[in-house]
Design an enzyme around this catalytic site. Structure first.
Site, PDB file in Angstrom:
ATOM      1  N   SER A 684      -4.011   8.282  -1.583  1.00 15.74           N
ATOM      2  CA  SER A 684      -4.661   7.746  -0.035  1.00 15.74           C
ATOM      3  C   SER A 684      -4.091   7.368   1.429  1.00 15.74           C
ATOM      4  O   SER A 684      -4.693   6.705   2.133  1.00 15.74           O
ATOM      5  CB  SER A 684      -4.956   6.566  -0.921  1.00 15.74           C
ATOM      6  OG  SER A 684      -4.017   5.353  -0.624  1.00 15.74           O
ATOM      7  N   LYS A 727      -6.187  -3.634  -1.200  1.00 13.54           N
ATOM      8  CA  LYS A 727      -6.066  -2.955   0.449  1.00 13.54           C
ATOM      9  C   LYS A 727      -6.791  -4.211   1.464  1.00 13.54           C
ATOM     10  O   LYS A 727      -6.289  -4.389   2.256  1.00 13.54           O
ATOM     11  CB  LYS A 727      -6.782  -1.355   0.561  1.00 13.54           C
ATOM     12  CG  LYS A 727      -5.601  -0.513  -0.269  1.00 13.54           C
ATOM     13  CD  LYS A 727      -6.383   0.851  -0.121  1.00 13.54           C
ATOM     14  CE  LYS A 727      -5.626   1.947  -1.597  1.00 13.54           C
ATOM     15  NZ  LYS A 727      -5.957   3.191  -1.683  1.00 13.54           N
TER      16      LYS A 727
END
Length: 778
Positions: A684, A727
């Site tokens: 990611s 996140k």
């Protein structure tokens, strides 16, 4: 001086225990034994075991005719025993004991001789000596015993195997001696011998002598057998055995009680027959045999297990909802699922227990919500930690052929609950491991499968137990380490980390009142302001949950409580943010920070860990070289591949971004992710690294207010990632106001709280060009 210290240390290790002097038999260590006592002095000693933790010292008296032996009439070497069962048949004045002989010990002195004997004893382990000599003697002793036992029909094959499998000399002898027809004075002689080699030699000598006696005995029996009809012989022996049992009053009432309890359990036909056969076996086994104790232990387990008893579920859905709301703030998905289950159960009257898996970072309430679910449903609660469990026997139990066999922890938990429909928490299921003894994850497949667990068979019980009514709840920090077949059997419910506002509410409603109560203060003694709680959250914790927040709040309250105890404080103490700093001291150093200014070659990325979300800074440095890509920061293989993919994409599209064609040939690129000691991996960070590289090459600064996450392909496409809420929480904590996410994660944004949506602008992208346009300054 050293000798005196040794004596004191030895005295401190001694035990003072009640003593029972038995007649006509010797008990040896590491064995299970049954015997009767009837003398007043022995019954008084048994009563005194209530004050010694169930421990008693058992020694043999020298003359069996002595009704009131004196100190000189009792051997000084005996065994420390743990009393496992006491049966007192009514009106007999006799107590039947089942004890476990734990260790050999010797009498140091008598501390009481009035109404019963009490002695100070010291443990007396055997002296092993030279290991080679000991092993040689052990092999000779074992072979001698095996030769004798195989020629003696009273020894079953299973008993011979279980004894010869024992790999320690003293334990082997002690268990074998309890079955051998050796004279008691010879057993006492072996018990008193301190040196293992000498014990083994004496043991082999005694067994060899018994072997010779057995051979002669067989010859005599062979001659006599010819004159007795086999049928008459069996009838005679059975009648004789029955008469002996009747004369002794041997457990008839107990067996009848077991039979009645088994029938009351409402077992299926095959299971009931199996248990009744075990009860019938008691007639054929000598009460002093280890098998007798094993069967009694098995029957006790069957007697205490709740095969057909269920607690009544709470039918009041509003009350259940209120209990869940009172105990926990948020966690709406979990609460909704439990109330949904109760509603369907209320309508159908019959429903298999759900198998839920709560996945989330530490401290978000996975374990505590399970306890609240038990309260809300009106069920018993059982918790079993799976962290570090390596053997499947922990789940399925041990077969009864093993000495000291027990059921698995599933059956043990149900016995502890006392009902067949508890809320059963399997904590930390992602921490399971395996070794040569089996795979517990595979054993759990049957337990957590609604189609199979209605007839779960524990190896110890050997009869099916219905687990379909149990509400199994598992917890995990991550599903990555859970085997796919096991994961497929569970309904995953994710518990995300908390925002600052949610932590404030949790602290205000739950953590502060709890800390005040635990530290002995009253409501009016201390007031912690919301600004103080906010200071603790931002200055002293760095977590997705509230576990450290609870500790820090407890620290504040504890220090205040100390002031009240020392009469230094009085009245209502108001704790504000300044007082928090005074009480807790230095704030923690934060590593999850965004860029402090617009920088060239540095970009803020977002990462997911098992402990919640965090930010990471990707740094890129350029230097003259030969086109090498240097990667540092303890990056995993997947992350390294993402970095190379980013470099390859920019090289392939150099003209598009105004990069000289030979730039990547004449320059080395060094990509570094700080906190080099912390392992990092995953795809990611692909767009983050590509952005930092382009910034370094084109000298365009990256905006400090932008953070991003997304996997990058060689075609420049931005692919979906996981853990978006964690996140986003990390970005929210560090004050980032724009977060770039893959368009494929657009649906995940709908589950974000309004607090995060109002503070952060989420921009969804499909192509890396969109990322560059947003993140890089012109």
């Amino acid at each position: 001086m050293e000798n005196n210290e040794l004596v004191v240390e030895q005295q401190n290790q001694n035990k003072i225990l009640p003593m029972i002097a038995i007649r006509g038999r010797v008990i040896l260590p590491t064995t299970f034994v049954n015997f009767d006592i009837g003398r007043k002095i022995s019954l008084s000693a048994l009563e005194a075991t209530k004050n010694s933790g169930g421990e008693v010292f058992v020694a043999t008296q020298k003359n069996i005719a002595d009704e009131r032996p004196l100190e000189k009439d009792i051997y000084t070497t005996g065994v420390i025993c743990k009393v496992r069962q006491i049966v007192k048949p009514q009106g007999t004045g006799v107590a039947k004991l089942s004890v476990e002989a734990v260790s050999r010990a010797k009498i140091v002195r008598y501390t009481r001789t009035a109404d019963y004997f009490e002695v100070e004893v010291s443990n007396a382990p055997y002296f092993e000596g030279d290991p080679i000599e000991t092993e040689s003697a052990f092999r000779v002793a074992k072979e001698t015993f095996k030769e004798y036992a195989t020629s003696n029909p009273s020894f079953s094959k299973d008993v011979i195997i279980s004894l010869t499998d024992i790999d320690e000399g003293n334990r082997f002898m002690d268990n074998a001696l309890s079955l051998l027809p050796i004279k008691e004075n010879e057993k006492q002689d072996l018990l008193e011998e301190d040196i293992t080699v000498l014990r083994l030699e004496k043991f082999a000598e005694f067994v060899n002598k018994e072997g010779q006696i057995l051979k002669v005995q067989k010859k005599i029996e062979s001659r006599v057998r010819k004159n007795i009809d086999q049928g008459q012989k069996e009838y005679y022996l059975r009648e004789q055995l029955k008469a002996i049992h009747t004369e002794l009053g041997d457990d008839e009432d107990m067996k009848k009680e077991y039979q009645e309890l088994v029938k009351a359990k409402k077992l299926d036909k095959n299971s009931e027959e199996k248990v009744l056969k075990e009860i019938a076996r008691l007639d054929k086994i000598n009460p002093s045999s280890p098998d007798y104790s094993i069967i009694l232990n098995y029957l006790d387990w069957v007697k205490e297990l709740p095969f057909s008893f269920s607690t009544k579920d709470n039918p009041d859905l509003k009350k259940a909802q209120k209990i869940l709301d009172d105990d926990h703030f948020g966690l709406e998905k979990v609460k909704y699922r439990i109330v949904e289950y109760l509603a369907v159960l209320h309508l159908t009257k019959k429903l298999k227990g759900p198998i839920l898996c709560f996945v989330g970072p530490p401290g978000v309430g996975k374990t505590s919500i399970a306890s609240s679910i038990a309260r809300a449903t009106g069920r018993k609660f059982v918790r079993m930690s799976l962290g570090g469990v390596k053997e499947d026997a922990e789940i399925r139990g041990h077969r009864r052929t093993y000495i000291g066999a027990m059921p698995g922890r599933i059956i043990y938990g149900l016995k502890q609950a006392g009902s067949n429909n508890p809320v059963f928490l399997l904590d930390e299921i992602d921490k399971l491991s395996s070794d040569i003894h089996g795979d517990p994850a595979s054993a759990l497949l049957e337990v957590l499968d609604p189609e199979q667990n209605s007839s779960f068979r524990d190896r110890f019980l050997e009869i099916p137990f219905d687990l379909s009514k149990v509400m199994f709840i598992t917890t995990a920090n991550s599903v990555e380490t859970i085997p796919a077949p096991l994961l497929d059997r569970m309904e995953i419910i994710r518990l995300d980390g908390y925002t600052e506002l949610e932590k404030l509410e949790i602290a205000d409603k739950y953590l502060v009142p709890k800390a005040v109560k635990q530290n002995g203060l009253k409501d009016g003694d201390i007031t912690i302001t919301r600004s103080a709680i906010k200071e603790i959250i931002n200055g002293y914790t760095l977590e997705a949950g509230v576990r450290n927040l609870e500790r820090e709040i407890a620290g504040v309250v504890r220090k205040t409580a100390k002031g009240f105890a020392l009469k230094e404080l009085s009245g209502n103490q108001v704790i504000d943010e300044n007082k928090v700093v005074e009480l807790l001291g230095r704030k923690i150093s934060r590593t999850d920070l965004a860029l402090s200014k617009d920088e060239i070659g540095a970009c803020t990325g977002l990462a997911w860990t098992a402990f919640g979300g965090t930010t990471l800074t990707v740094e890129v440095g350029l230097m003259a070289g030969k086109g090498e890509v240097i990667l540092t920061g303890k990056l995993g293989e997947v992350m390294k591949e993402s970095a190379r993919a980013g470099v390859s994409y920019l090289r392939a599209n150099a003209d598009k971004y105004g990069i000289e064609k030979d730039f990547f040939i004449n320059n080395d690129i060094h990509i570094h992710v700080p906190e080099g000691a912390t392992p990092k991996d995953g795809p990611s960070a692909g767009v983050t690294m590509a952005t930092a590289i382009l910034s370094a090459v084109t000298k365009r600064p990256v905006k400090k207010s932008v953070a991003m996450t997304g996997e990058l392909t060689l075609r420049g496409k931005v692919l979906a990632i996981g853990g978006l809420k964690e996140k986003a929480l990390a970005a929210f904590r560090v004050g980032v106001d724009t977060v770039i996410v893959p368009k494929a994660n657009e649906n995940d944004l709908k589950e974000m709280s309004d607090e995060i949506k109002n503070a952060i602008k989420f921009v969804t992208v499909e192509d890396v060009d969109e990322v560059f346009n947003i993140a890089l300054k012109d």
